[in-house]
Design a protein around this motif. Structure first.
Motif, PDB file in Angstrom:
ATOM      1  N   LEU A 231       6.714 -20.935  11.635  1.00  0.00           N
ATOM      2  CA  LEU A 231       6.533 -20.667  10.211  1.00  0.00           C
ATOM      3  C   LEU A 231       5.554 -19.518   9.995  1.00  0.00           C
ATOM      4  CD1 LEU A 231       6.696 -21.344   7.164  1.00  0.00           C
ATOM      5  CD2 LEU A 231       4.883 -23.043   7.559  1.00  0.00           C
ATOM      6  N   ALA A 232       4.426 -19.555  10.704  1.00  0.00           N
ATOM      7  CA  ALA A 232       3.417 -18.503  10.550  1.00  0.00           C
ATOM      8  C   ALA A 232       3.969 -17.144  10.946  1.00  0.00           C
ATOM      9  CB  ALA A 232       2.186 -18.835  11.382  1.00  0.00           C
ATOM     10  N   ILE A 233       4.757 -17.114  12.002  1.00  0.00           N
ATOM     11  CA  ILE A 233       5.334 -15.841  12.456  1.00  0.00           C
ATOM     12  C   ILE A 233       6.375 -15.342  11.471  1.00  0.00           C
ATOM     13  CG2 ILE A 233       6.731 -14.759  14.262  1.00  0.00           C
ATOM     14  CD1 ILE A 233       5.329 -16.608  16.281  1.00  0.00           C
ATOM     15  N   SER A 234       7.185 -16.261  10.947  1.00  0.00           N
ATOM     16  CA  SER A 234       8.271 -15.834  10.062  1.00  0.00           C
ATOM     17  C   SER A 234       7.744 -15.161   8.805  1.00  0.00           C
ATOM     18  CB  SER A 234       9.141 -17.043   9.679  1.00  0.00           C
ATOM     19  OG  SER A 234       8.417 -17.959   8.869  1.00  0.00           O
ATOM     20  N   GLY A 235       6.634 -15.669   8.263  1.00  0.00           N
ATOM     21  CA  GLY A 235       6.097 -15.062   7.060  1.00  0.00           C
ATOM     22  C   GLY A 235       4.908 -14.161   7.301  1.00  0.00           C
ATOM     23  N   GLY A 236       4.172 -14.423   8.378  1.00  0.00           N
ATOM     24  CA  GLY A 236       2.928 -13.704   8.606  1.00  0.00           C
ATOM     25  C   GLY A 236       3.086 -12.312   9.153  1.00  0.00           C
ATOM     26  N   GLN A 237       4.299 -11.921   9.527  1.00  0.00           N
ATOM     27  CA  GLN A 237       4.531 -10.567  10.021  1.00  0.00           C
ATOM     28  C   GLN A 237       5.147  -9.682   8.947  1.00  0.00           C
ATOM     29  OE1 GLN A 237       3.724  -8.566  12.149  1.00  0.00           O
ATOM     30  NE2 GLN A 237       5.336  -7.096  12.591  1.00  0.00           N
ATOM     31  N   ASN A 238       6.290 -10.104   8.402  1.00  0.00           N
ATOM     32  CA  ASN A 238       7.000  -9.196   7.501  1.00  0.00           C
ATOM     33  C   ASN A 238       6.304  -9.039   6.150  1.00  0.00           C
ATOM     34  OD1 ASN A 238       7.866 -11.886   6.693  1.00  0.00           O
ATOM     35  ND2 ASN A 238       9.429 -10.873   5.455  1.00  0.00           N
ATOM     36  N   GLU A 239       5.629 -10.088   5.676  1.00  0.00           N
ATOM     37  CA  GLU A 239       5.020  -9.982   4.349  1.00  0.00           C
ATOM     38  C   GLU A 239       3.825  -9.024   4.323  1.00  0.00           C
ATOM     39  OE1 GLU A 239       4.525 -14.109   3.481  1.00  0.00           O
ATOM     40  OE2 GLU A 239       6.679 -14.425   3.660  1.00  0.00           O
ATOM     41  N   PRO A 240       2.831  -9.157   5.224  1.00  0.00           N
ATOM     42  CA  PRO A 240       1.773  -8.134   5.258  1.00  0.00           C
ATOM     43  C   PRO A 240       2.308  -6.741   5.554  1.00  0.00           C
ATOM     44  CG  PRO A 240       1.075 -10.092   6.436  1.00  0.00           C
ATOM     45  CD  PRO A 240       2.536 -10.273   6.146  1.00  0.00           C
ATOM     46  N   ARG A 241       3.275  -6.657   6.481  1.00  0.00           N
ATOM     47  CA  ARG A 241       3.881  -5.357   6.784  1.00  0.00           C
ATOM     48  C   ARG A 241       4.470  -4.730   5.532  1.00  0.00           C
ATOM     49  NH1 ARG A 241       9.295  -6.303   9.482  1.00  0.00           N
ATOM     50  NH2 ARG A 241       9.798  -6.605   7.273  1.00  0.00           N
ATOM     51  N   ASP A 242       5.228  -5.516   4.774  1.00  0.00           N
ATOM     52  CA  ASP A 242       5.885  -4.986   3.576  1.00  0.00           C
ATOM     53  C   ASP A 242       4.883  -4.642   2.485  1.00  0.00           C
ATOM     54  OD1 ASP A 242       8.258  -5.307   4.901  1.00  0.00           O
ATOM     55  OD2 ASP A 242       8.856  -7.127   3.830  1.00  0.00           O
ATOM     56  N   VAL A 243       3.807  -5.420   2.374  1.00  0.00           N
ATOM     57  CA  VAL A 243       2.811  -5.125   1.347  1.00  0.00           C
ATOM     58  C   VAL A 243       2.008  -3.886   1.714  1.00  0.00           C
ATOM     59  CG1 VAL A 243       0.780  -5.971   0.127  1.00  0.00           C
ATOM     60  CG2 VAL A 243       2.680  -7.518   0.595  1.00  0.00           C
ATOM     61  N   ILE A 244       1.645  -3.730   2.986  1.00  0.00           N
ATOM     62  CA  ILE A 244       0.924  -2.525   3.399  1.00  0.00           C
ATOM     63  C   ILE A 244       1.759  -1.287   3.095  1.00  0.00           C
ATOM     64  CG2 ILE A 244       0.035  -1.215   5.368  1.00  0.00           C
ATOM     65  CD1 ILE A 244      -0.680  -3.967   6.648  1.00  0.00           C
ATOM     66  N   GLY A 245       2.995  -1.276   3.594  1.00  0.00           N
ATOM     67  CA  GLY A 245       3.852  -0.117   3.360  1.00  0.00           C
ATOM     68  C   GLY A 245       4.151   0.087   1.890  1.00  0.00           C
ATOM     69  N   GLY A 246       4.486  -1.004   1.192  1.00  0.00           N
ATOM     70  CA  GLY A 246       4.841  -0.878  -0.212  1.00  0.00           C
ATOM     71  C   GLY A 246       3.683  -0.440  -1.081  1.00  0.00           C
ATOM     72  N   ALA A 247       2.484  -0.945  -0.797  1.00  0.00           N
ATOM     73  CA  ALA A 247       1.322  -0.557  -1.607  1.00  0.00           C
ATOM     74  C   ALA A 247       0.952   0.905  -1.375  1.00  0.00           C
ATOM     75  CB  ALA A 247       0.141  -1.460  -1.283  1.00  0.00           C
ATOM     76  N   VAL A 248       1.096   1.382  -0.137  1.00  0.00           N
ATOM     77  CA  VAL A 248       0.870   2.810   0.121  1.00  0.00           C
ATOM     78  C   VAL A 248       1.852   3.633  -0.696  1.00  0.00           C
ATOM     79  CG1 VAL A 248       1.040   4.628   1.860  1.00  0.00           C
ATOM     80  CG2 VAL A 248      -0.144   2.484   2.409  1.00  0.00           C
ATOM     81  N   TRP A 249       3.114   3.243  -0.675  1.00  0.00           N
ATOM     82  CA  TRP A 249       4.131   3.960  -1.467  1.00  0.00           C
ATOM     83  C   TRP A 249       3.806   3.918  -2.959  1.00  0.00           C
ATOM     84  CZ3 TRP A 249       7.417   1.545  -5.059  1.00  0.00           C
ATOM     85  CH2 TRP A 249       8.429   2.369  -5.582  1.00  0.00           C
ATOM     86  N   ALA A 250       3.397   2.743  -3.449  1.00  0.00           N
ATOM     87  CA  ALA A 250       3.080   2.618  -4.875  1.00  0.00           C
ATOM     88  C   ALA A 250       1.965   3.575  -5.276  1.00  0.00           C
ATOM     89  CB  ALA A 250       2.684   1.177  -5.201  1.00  0.00           C
ATOM     90  N   LEU A 251       0.930   3.669  -4.448  1.00  0.00           N
ATOM     91  CA  LEU A 251      -0.191   4.553  -4.772  1.00  0.00           C
ATOM     92  C   LEU A 251       0.198   6.028  -4.665  1.00  0.00           C
ATOM     93  CD1 LEU A 251      -3.039   2.585  -2.998  1.00  0.00           C
ATOM     94  CD2 LEU A 251      -2.748   2.873  -5.471  1.00  0.00           C
ATOM     95  N   LEU A 252       1.006   6.364  -3.662  1.00  0.00           N
ATOM     96  CA  LEU A 252       1.408   7.763  -3.506  1.00  0.00           C
ATOM     97  C   LEU A 252       2.355   8.213  -4.612  1.00  0.00           C
ATOM     98  CD1 LEU A 252       1.924   8.008   0.371  1.00  0.00           C
ATOM     99  CD2 LEU A 252      -0.037   8.783  -0.987  1.00  0.00           C
TER     100      LEU A 252
END
Length: 395
Positions: A231-252
């Motif tokens: 469970l931790a792997i299923s959500g703990g990898q893609n969600e932070p990854r997507d938020v890091i990338g997405g938030a960088v895009w949002a700010l740029l």
């Protein structure tokens, strides 16, 4: 809002979607659902969708009606019955057992320094290159290295962590029943079992704060331990990854908002909160209707499958002004990006620390002149994030 069962309750209206279009951009259909049929059956997903924020906020807490115990659900079938698929005392007992890993104190005193070292190493590796894919070259390894620490599976590489996570994510969202997707998911869960087996002896000899270790220390069963690590792997990898990338895009793509962060007018924490409201990395959470109930005049029957649509709730016009805008001055208090009931994401403190306190400020500090270098497509509705993000910076 929810009501008691009445004779004049009606069946859920049917709302058709184009699955491909919904995957590429679910927000137009979700807006129509909120406006026209806030509780509706979507045959392409085989579920009733609840789309308004206040309905979800109230009903997610009613675990006697909207049960997380789903023996026939994809997550249970493919990954085992983890604590996210349990209610009441069973859920509480496992959540209590893992708390030493995910508590705010552990995040602050144990994990944050490890997040910083791993992020620094990733950025030191890419900085001389002057360009990269923000998703696969930066956000993915940052998230993967953090998850290795938290789970205790420190012997595998970040790329393998991402592979097994994505395989499980695809598997539990495989409502179309694609046999190839299911086979990849089984391969990934088998790999995680092997990695757990490899680490058990070392953690028996030298316990630590990792998820694998604290569950062993708490005396959870082998099945419980394995299901919760998956469970931790299923959500703990893609969600932070997507938020890091997405938030960088949002700010740029919103330089006025980025300027407010750089001047200190707005904290990085607000970037995290507003981005996860605006593009919820967890778009929905499934439930099984345990007993007859009525919501918004719609009769729900035992055995019905229902999705709480967090991605829709966080853009509800009844709650948020101009919800489709990325606005760092917004009050994100009503947002439910991590859920609203007893299944509120246990990893929320770790994710906030990794993204808001470590990854985002370090990325913008260590990659001067960071800018987009091509198109940035997004995908997903159950889990949503950028698929690729070419970026460049000054060397």
């Amino acid at each position: 809002m929810s009501q008691t069962l009445t004779a004049d309750a009606r069946p859920a209206p049917v709302f058709e979607i184009d699955p491909e279009a919904f995957w590429h951009d679910p927000y137009p259909a979700l807006r129509r659902l909120r406006d026209e049929a806030p509780v509706a059956f979507v045959p392409q997903l085989g579920a009733v969708l609840m789309t308004r924020r206040d309905d979800i906020f109230v009903n997610e807490k009613k675990t006697d009606i909207f049960s997380s115990d789903q023996p026939d659900g994809l997550m249970t079938q493919l990954m085992g019955q983890n604590m996210m698929r349990k209610d009441g005392a069973a859920h509480k007992a496992e959540r209590t057992a893992i708390f030493p890993t995910v508590s705010p104190r552990t995040v602050r005193d144990v994990w944050k320094a490890q997040f910083e070292r791993a992020t620094e190493a990733v950025l030191d590796r890419v900085r001389p290159l002057g360009r990269a894919n923000m998703v696969t070259d930066i956000a993915m390894p940052i998230s993967g290295e953090a998850l290795k620490c938290i789970t205790g599976l420190t012997q595998i590489g970040w790329a393998e962590m991402d592979r097994v996570s994505q395989g499980m994510m695809d598997g539990i969202a495989n409502y179309a029943g694609d046999p190839e997707v299911e086979a990849r998911c089984h391969d990934c869960t088998a790999a995680i079992d092997r990695y757990i087996d490899e680490r058990i002896p070392a953690l028996q000899a030298q316990p630590d704060a990792s998820l694998l270790s604290v569950q062993m220390q708490a005396g959870l069963s082998d099945a419980q331990i394995r299901a919760n690590v998956k469970l931790a792997i299923s959500g703990g990898q893609n969600e932070p990854r997507d938020v890091i990338g997405g938030a960088v895009w949002a700010l740029l793509t919103h330089p006025d908002q980025l300027r407010r962060v750089r001047t200190g007018e707005v904290a990085w924490q607000q970037v995290f909160d507003e981005y996860t409201r605006w593009i919820s990395p967890i778009g929905m959470s499934p439930r099984r209707v345990a007993r007859a109930h009525v919501v918004e005049g719609i009769a729900l029957q035992p055995g019905d499958r229902l999705f709480f649509m967090f991605g829709s709730a966080n853009r509800d016009e009844h709650v948020f002004h101009n919800p489709e805008c990325f606005d760092l001055s917004r009050d994100c208090g009503p947002a439910i990006a991590f859920g609203a009931g007893p299944h509120f994401c246990a990893g929320a403190w770790g994710a906030r620390c990794l993204v808001a306190e470590v990854a985002l400020p370090m990325i913008f500090d260590r990659l001067p002149g960071l800018r987009l270098d091509g198109a940035v497509p997004f995908g997903g509705w159950a889990f949503r994030g950028p698929l690729r993000m070419p970026v460049a910076w000054d060397v």
